[in-house]
Design a protein around this motif. Sequence first.
Motif, mmCIF file in Angstrom:
data_model
loop_
_atom_site.group_PDB
_atom_site.id
_atom_site.type_symbol
_atom_site.label_atom_id
_atom_site.label_comp_id
_atom_site.label_asym_id
_atom_site.label_seq_id
_atom_site.Cartn_x
_atom_site.Cartn_y
_atom_site.Cartn_z
ATOM 1 N N THR A 59 0.815 -1.216 0.000
ATOM 2 C CA THR A 59 0.000 0.000 0.000
ATOM 3 C C THR A 59 0.845 1.261 0.000
ATOM 4 O O THR A 59 0.457 2.281 -0.551
ATOM 5 C CB THR A 59 -0.919 0.013 1.232
ATOM 6 N N PHE A 60 2.022 1.194 0.614
ATOM 7 C CA PHE A 60 2.868 2.374 0.783
ATOM 8 C C PHE A 60 3.852 2.589 -0.362
ATOM 9 O O PHE A 60 4.668 3.501 -0.301
ATOM 10 C CB PHE A 60 3.645 2.271 2.104
ATOM 11 N N LEU A 61 3.777 1.770 -1.382
ATOM 12 C CA LEU A 61 4.772 1.841 -2.449
ATOM 13 C C LEU A 61 4.257 2.599 -3.667
ATOM 14 O O LEU A 61 3.135 2.377 -4.115
ATOM 15 C CB LEU A 61 5.194 0.430 -2.868
ATOM 16 N N PRO A 62 5.085 3.480 -4.224
ATOM 17 C CA PRO A 62 4.697 4.182 -5.454
ATOM 18 C C PRO A 62 4.692 3.219 -6.639
ATOM 19 O O PRO A 62 5.324 2.158 -6.610
ATOM 20 C CB PRO A 62 5.783 5.255 -5.609
ATOM 21 N N GLU A 63 3.994 3.623 -7.692
ATOM 22 C CA GLU A 63 3.830 2.735 -8.841
ATOM 23 C C GLU A 63 5.155 2.321 -9.478
ATOM 24 O O GLU A 63 5.307 1.176 -9.879
ATOM 25 C CB GLU A 63 2.925 3.376 -9.899
ATOM 26 N N GLN A 64 6.140 3.236 -9.549
ATOM 27 C CA GLN A 64 7.404 2.854 -10.186
ATOM 28 C C GLN A 64 8.119 1.759 -9.387
ATOM 29 O O GLN A 64 8.786 0.897 -9.962
ATOM 30 C CB GLN A 64 8.337 4.055 -10.423
ATOM 31 N N LEU A 65 7.939 1.734 -8.082
ATOM 32 C CA LEU A 65 8.546 0.675 -7.269
ATOM 33 C C LEU A 65 7.768 -0.630 -7.419
ATOM 34 O O LEU A 65 8.363 -1.709 -7.483
ATOM 35 C CB LEU A 65 8.632 1.103 -5.804
ATOM 36 N N ILE A 165 12.317 3.480 0.613
ATOM 37 C CA ILE A 165 10.854 3.418 0.629
ATOM 38 C C ILE A 165 10.397 1.987 0.932
ATOM 39 O O ILE A 165 9.495 1.771 1.747
ATOM 40 C CB ILE A 165 10.262 3.922 -0.710
ATOM 41 N N LEU A 166 11.043 1.003 0.286
ATOM 42 C CA LEU A 166 10.680 -0.397 0.505
ATOM 43 C C LEU A 166 11.008 -0.825 1.939
ATOM 44 O O LEU A 166 10.187 -1.463 2.607
ATOM 45 C CB LEU A 166 11.388 -1.300 -0.504
ATOM 46 N N TYR A 167 12.189 -0.457 2.431
ATOM 47 C CA TYR A 167 12.549 -0.758 3.820
ATOM 48 C C TYR A 167 11.530 -0.153 4.793
ATOM 49 O O TYR A 167 11.126 -0.797 5.765
ATOM 50 C CB TYR A 167 13.944 -0.226 4.162
#
Length: 181
Positions: A59-65, A165-167
């Motif tokens: 949910t917290f990840l942007p589309e490019q990630l 961001i992933l961490y």
Amino acid sequence: CKKKQEKAIDVSRDTEKWLELIYNASSSAESNPDVIKNEILLFFEDSIVSNESSFNFLTFLPEQLLTKISECSTLVTFEPNEQIIQEDVRDQELYFIINGSLEVRKDEEVLVTKKRGDIVGEVGFFRQSGKRSASVYTVEKTRLLIIRKSFLNSLVKNHPRDACILYDALSRAMAENIANS
């Protein structure tokens, strides 16, 4: 298509063979990035429509990630009662439950049941040794997104902002797990 592994293997010494056994034993494995990204997006839509209150790190990840994850991950479907993670084996995959449920077991005792939107394997994923602290089995037919530690290592090297961001998202998911247990 590879044949299913017929003979027993010493998985404690050969992580790659263990992973190959998992992928070969599963009902299906999908590595096409477009299919994976589509399934992740459908998961979000279903979660919003059904008003699911459970927390999930995607949910917290942007589309490019999400696109990068789609390009480097695998979707696998498992039948009921299949072993996904073996205690004491060294491997560093993270499993996100798209559909279905899993039991985390230690010495055959069920510690917790994980459901749609949860992650499993985070202890081995972040441990330096990669050693698994418990075994994990499917309860029902289950679809998993499998993220390899090598993906995160590559992200740290090539896209450090995305790695942060992933961490952060994984840290939040682990904190929720602790708070709800």
